[in-house]
Design an enzyme around this catalytic site. Structure first.
Site, PDB file in Angstrom:
ATOM      1  N   GLU A 405       0.808  -1.221   0.000  1.00 14.98           N
ATOM      2  CA  GLU A 405       0.000   0.000   0.000  1.00 14.98           C
ATOM      3  C   GLU A 405       0.844   1.276   0.000  1.00 14.98           C
ATOM      4  O   GLU A 405       0.703   2.118   0.866  1.00 14.98           O
ATOM      5  CB  GLU A 405      -0.902   0.020   1.250  1.00 14.98           C
ATOM      6  CG  GLU A 405      -2.017  -0.994   1.216  1.00 14.98           C
ATOM      7  CD  GLU A 405      -3.195  -0.579   0.357  1.00 14.98           C
ATOM      8  OE1 GLU A 405      -3.101   0.461  -0.323  1.00 14.98           O
ATOM      9  OE2 GLU A 405      -4.191  -1.303   0.342  1.00 14.98           O
ATOM     10  N   GLU A 485      -4.523 -10.328  -0.321  1.00 15.06           N
ATOM     11  CA  GLU A 485      -5.409 -10.212   0.839  1.00 15.06           C
ATOM     12  C   GLU A 485      -6.839 -10.515   0.395  1.00 15.06           C
ATOM     13  O   GLU A 485      -7.286 -10.028  -0.638  1.00 15.06           O
ATOM     14  CB  GLU A 485      -5.357  -8.797   1.445  1.00 15.06           C
ATOM     15  CG  GLU A 485      -4.004  -8.456   2.047  1.00 15.06           C
ATOM     16  CD  GLU A 485      -3.940  -7.051   2.659  1.00 15.06           C
ATOM     17  OE1 GLU A 485      -4.998  -6.495   3.012  1.00 15.06           O
ATOM     18  OE2 GLU A 485      -2.822  -6.522   2.754  1.00 15.06           O
TER      19      GLU A 485
END
Ligand code: IPT
Length: 953
Positions: A405, A485
């Protein structure tokens, strides 16, 4: 006085990064009690910290390694994406808690001459180090080691080591992972003797192809490699080929142990032969495709934070292996190096992730995001270098992840070039740059099932900013897909694990997936009544904070598995067991192992009672193939509902579980016999004037109350305004139905019909209900009809499309009931989209044991497909409920309203009654707390429902 903490440089004075290894050179652990003083600002206690003459006798003592915020100083902070300081890179606020540490030590007698190195395995976030008054340097990069050469500075006795640690530094801008901010010297500190003619660094390359292995070891000094088991003795820099070796894999972690020696030092080698390749858009390891059945693992302990001991690491690995997990993404930083040694030994595929996350720049519109700013280049590259150099010799590490991220930026190109040059043997993963130019995988987080399906077919839409059929689009489509994820395990859930797995197993493009996440990051605390509970971000009293979002693991903070982990174990089991005609169909889903290490046993149960059992001989069957075995010969005279269960268990003890450990199971119904019901006297039913059933035989009860609501799960709450189903339920009032009954008819002597209506204040919406009771030989039969009435589209309040989470009724029963026996799915809780792990059987459980103590109280303890249940308690008649054919049931000592109101499990107190929900259905669980909306098929549309049951005592 130097002040490094705001300088974007990654460090100063440090030695070059190198491999972490075990050798025979002397090592002095410096862990223990250190002198400690905490100050409010980066200057700490001032310039005298390193002065050996400073009198620190009145300083505190602190444990090293640890986080000071968990040792009684300052406080831990939790943010998800936000920086807890202004975005003003590379500067930090003046309020910057700073820990000054001092340790006096002597060298053991006989400490060799030669060089001595001081190593820190992890300091959060910036450490400046002095020895005997001399500045050695500083380092940032909290989850990575750094070393100083202290030769000539360290003395045989009376050394003073001083370390200043700032909570916030320029490095914090690169460490915005979704986790607690936990400063301190939190990993080991040690002194290493580096012998004359010792080895500083080495690189092992052990590859595998078609049965043979190639091994080379390069080192900074000439040395000799010996692997006795293979009869190998050869020099560094040579490449040897071994005709027959066994490859290393997570399923069979075959290590060849040996040594690497130079004149002054011998190092332990543990070579695992394996080759990682991407060919034809697929990930292959040792020439075969692999599927990661993975979890994202943060280092977390409720008392020690990220300061984990070895036993805790082993516990994690054992729990993973016992739950069929075969892969770990080290979210979102390199773990303690011992964890990787354990992964080599126990067998887990590892995606080793760099300690880089700049998520908080989202609040700056990604303006100034470090990967795109030259100022940060060295710091970012330094992190990649220290990860790769430290971990390069682990066979378990099969993929490097560039970070999490952090948007896109030129630094990822620099990192890519560096890693490809240093280690061309492992592919790279990076999810957040939509071009995927620096990634060998296409990758996403939290796609819906439909999106995942399209990805499997390589038919996904290009990410935003990427033109269809552009070079990036075409290249990405050709890449394997790694789901880094999914299945956000917050609170009750995740749902749909089996749905995801079915898709992951259907397309060659997939190399696996990693559940978010392994463990809840709750921090242990004791309240004023002495009760232990777990804190989340909202318990700290600091803004901003990420509230409960850190409680999203498959394990509770004390490492008790949640029901979600049980469901994952079933969804990802490496052996599929089904029944087809007269055969048990056994699908070997391992990538490497045949089924030889498993034993198979079966049991036949009639109405949940064991009638017969035996073993099943399953011929050995290679990885990724199927065998069919004739069904065991069952007695066909069974009367009742017959279920055959086949289990695959470890034939012999493994390192991580005893013999007999259940790896996989399958269940199939045999024949079409219905379960038998005991003959029962109907028992006289008594109704109140308004048509409630208040007595059945000797039992006083109260109900049924029409119930369409449940205490919201974290997933029902969605993420902010997205998928906020629970908010919609509350907006229209599903949680506060008022009831009108009382239209009572008695069409004949054995029948009572009670008509009514249930709906919330201020609204027209609701359900018209009809309860028809019939006295029958086996009990009181109850038919429930519910028809929607009124304005469910909520035109007045903005067109909410609401679907009720539950369609059922609730009874209040005497509090003396203590136990439930049922025939249906169990023993754990189950829901429409999460019941693969719950076997059909007969179970008995205490009512108190039917509750799952989610850290934030919420709906739990449901049981789908219940054929019948019996409640019993001292001095009370046994209440039996038969579904027609099935019911969902929940039994608890508090109401759904109390469950919603409670902040912690210990807020839930016995209401003096048992509340029994008998539902036609409940909606699924999903994982919308950070994920797609609950699929339509797991919702309950607003329509007419009818269901029935039989009550008897
Ligand atoms: C994703 C993060 O990578 C992870 O660290 C965690 O925060 C998770 O979400 C939610 O718990 S990022 C999100 C924007 C999908």
């Amino acid at each position: 006085m130097v002040d490094f903490h705001e300088d974007p440089v990654p460090g100063s004075g440090r030695r070059a990064a190198r491999a972490d290894f075990v050798s025979d050179a002397p090592r002095l652990p410096l862990n223990g009690r250190w002198r400690f003083r905490l100050s409010d600002t980066a200057g700490g206690t001032g310039p005298s910290l390193p002065d050996p003459a400073l009198d620190d006798t009145d300083w505190d003592d602190i444990r090293v390694p640890s986080h000071w915020v968990l040792e009684g100083y300052d406080r831990p902070l939790y943010t998800n994406t936000a920086y807890p300081f202004p975005i003003d890179p590379p500067y930090l606020p003046d309020d910057n808690a700073t820990g000054d540490y001092r340790l006096r030590f002597d060298l053991p007698s006989g400490w060799p001459g030669g060089r001595t190195v001081l190593r820190f395995q992890g300091v959060d976030s910036c450490g400046t180090v002095w020895l005997n008054g001399e500045l050695l340097g500083h380092s940032k990069g909290s989850r990575l080691p750094f070393e100083f050469d202290v030769t000539g500075v360290v003395r045989p006795a009376g050394n003073l080591l001083a370390v200043r640690v700032q909570r916030w530094s320029s490095g914090s801008y690169l460490e915005d992972q979704d986790m607690w901010w936990l400063p301190g010297i939190f990993r080991d500190v040690e002194l290493l003797s580096r012998p004359v003619d010792g080895i500083d660094d080495f690189t092992v390359r052990a590859s595998y192809r078609d049965g043979s292995g190639t091994l080379s070891v390069t080192a900074d000094v000439p040395g000799t490699v010996e692997i006795p088991e293979l009869g190998l003795v050869f020099g560094t820099g040579e490449r040897v080929t071994i005709d027959r070796v066994e490859p290393w894999s997570a399923e069979r972690p075959r290590l060849y142990r040996g040594t690497l020696s130079a004149a002054g030092e011998t190092i332990e080698l543990a070579a695992g032969f394996r080759t990682v390749e991407i060919i034809g858009g697929r990930l292959l390891i040792n020439g075969v495709p692999v599927l990661f059945r993975g979890v994202n693992r943060h280092e977390h302990d409720p008392d020690r934070g990220r300061s984990l001991d070895r036993d805790t690491m082993i516990r994690d690995i054992e729990l993973m292996k016992r739950h069929n997990v075969n892969a770990v993404r080290t979210a979102h930083y390199p773990p303690h190096p011992e964890f990787l040694r354990l992964c080599d030994e126990y067998g887990l595929w590892v995606v080793d992730e760099c300690d880089i996350e700049t998520h908080g720049f989202i609040y700056a519109g990604w303006e100034g995001n470090p990967p795109g700013e030259p100022m940060w280049r060295d710091a970012l590259l330094d992190r990649a270098r220290r990860m790769v150099e430290r971990d390069k010799n682990h066979p378990s590490v099969v993929v490097w992840s560039l970070g999490n991220e952090s948007g896109a930026g030129a630094a990822f190109g620099d990192i890519e070039r560096y890693i490809r040059h240093r280690d061309p043997t492992r592919p790279l993963h990076y999810e957040r740059d939509p071009s995927y130019r620096h990634s060998d995988f296409h990758s996403l987080m939290y796609p819906s099932l439909d999106d995942l399906e399209r990805i499997g077919q390589r038919k996904e839409d290009p990410p935003e900013g990427v033109l269809p059929e552009s070079d990036d689009d075409v290249r990405r489509r050709g890449l394997p897909f790694l789901l880094c994820e999914y299945a956000h395990a917050m609170g009750n859930g995740p749902g749909s694990l089996a749905d995801y797995q079915a898709i992951l197993e259907s397309y060659e493009r997939f190399c696996g997936a990693f559940v978010w996440e392994w463990i809840d990051h709750g921090l242990a605390e004791v309240d004023s009544l002495g009760r232990r509970y777990y804190r989340h971000g909202g318990d700290i009293g600091y803004q901003p904070n990420g509230e409960r979002f850190c409680l999203d693991g498959l394990l509770f903070p004390d490492r008790t598995p949640s029901p979600g982990l049980g469901e994952l174990r079933k969804a990802i089991e490496p052996v599929g067991i089904a029944v087809d005609g007269g055969f048990v169909v056994v699908t070997n889903k391992y990538d490497v192992l045949s089924l030889g290490h498993l034993a198979f046993r079966w049991r036949a149960e009639v109405d949940g009672v064991l009638e017969d059992e035996g073993t099943l001989t399953v011929p050995d069957c290679p990885a990724r193939s199927v065998v069919r075995v004739p069904l065991p010969a069952l007695d066909h005279g069974f009367e009742g509902e017959v279920w055959l269960t086949v289990e695959a268990v470890l034939a012999e003890a493994a390192r991580w579980a005893p013999a007999g450990h259940v790896v996989a199971f399958g269940q199939a119904r045999s024949g079409s016999g219905a379960h038998r019901r005991p003959a029962r006297a109907p028992g006289r039913a008594v109704f109140s004037a308004d048509g409630r059933l208040v007595r059945l035989g000797d039992l006083e009860l109260d109900g049924p109350v029409f119930d369409v609501w449940r205490a919201p799960t974290e997933n029902d709450r969605g993420q902010g305004p997205r998928n906020a189903l629970a908010a919609d339920w509350e907006a229209v009032g599903l949680d506060r139905f008022l009831h009108r009954r009382g239209e009572i008819e008695r069409p004949d002597g054995d029948t009572i019909v009670v008509r009514g209506r249930s709906g919330p204040a201020t609204r027209t919406l609701g359900f018209r209900t009809t309860y028809t009771y019939r006295r029958r030989d086996d009990g009181l039969h109850l038919l429930i009809e519910a028809d929607p009435v009124g304005d469910w589209d909520d035109t007045a309040y903005g067109h909410l499309t609401v679907s009720p989470p539950r369609m059922g009724v609730r009874f209040a029963l005497p509090g003396g009931y203590s136990e439930v026996t049922w025939f249906g799915r169990g023993p754990g809780e189950s829901y429409a989209d999460s019941h693969a792990a719950a076997r059909v059987g007969r179970y008995t459980a205490a009512i108190d044991a039917l509750q799952t103590p989610y850290l934030v109280p919420q709906e739990n303890g449901n049981h789908v497909e219940t054929r019948w249940l019996e409640l019993s308690g001292q001095g009370l008649p046994t209440l039996r409920v038969d579904g027609e054919p099935h019911l969902d049931f929940t039994a608890r000592r508090w109401t759904s309203e109390a469950l919603r109101a409670a902040r912690r499990p210990h807020d839930l107190t016995d209401s003096g009654r048992v509340w029994l929900n008998l539902d036609h259905a409940q909606q699924g669980i999903g994982s919308a707390s950070c994920g797609p909306a609950l699929p339509e098929r797991y919702r309950l549309p607003v329509r007419r429902y009818t269901w029935s049951m039989t009550l008897s005592v």
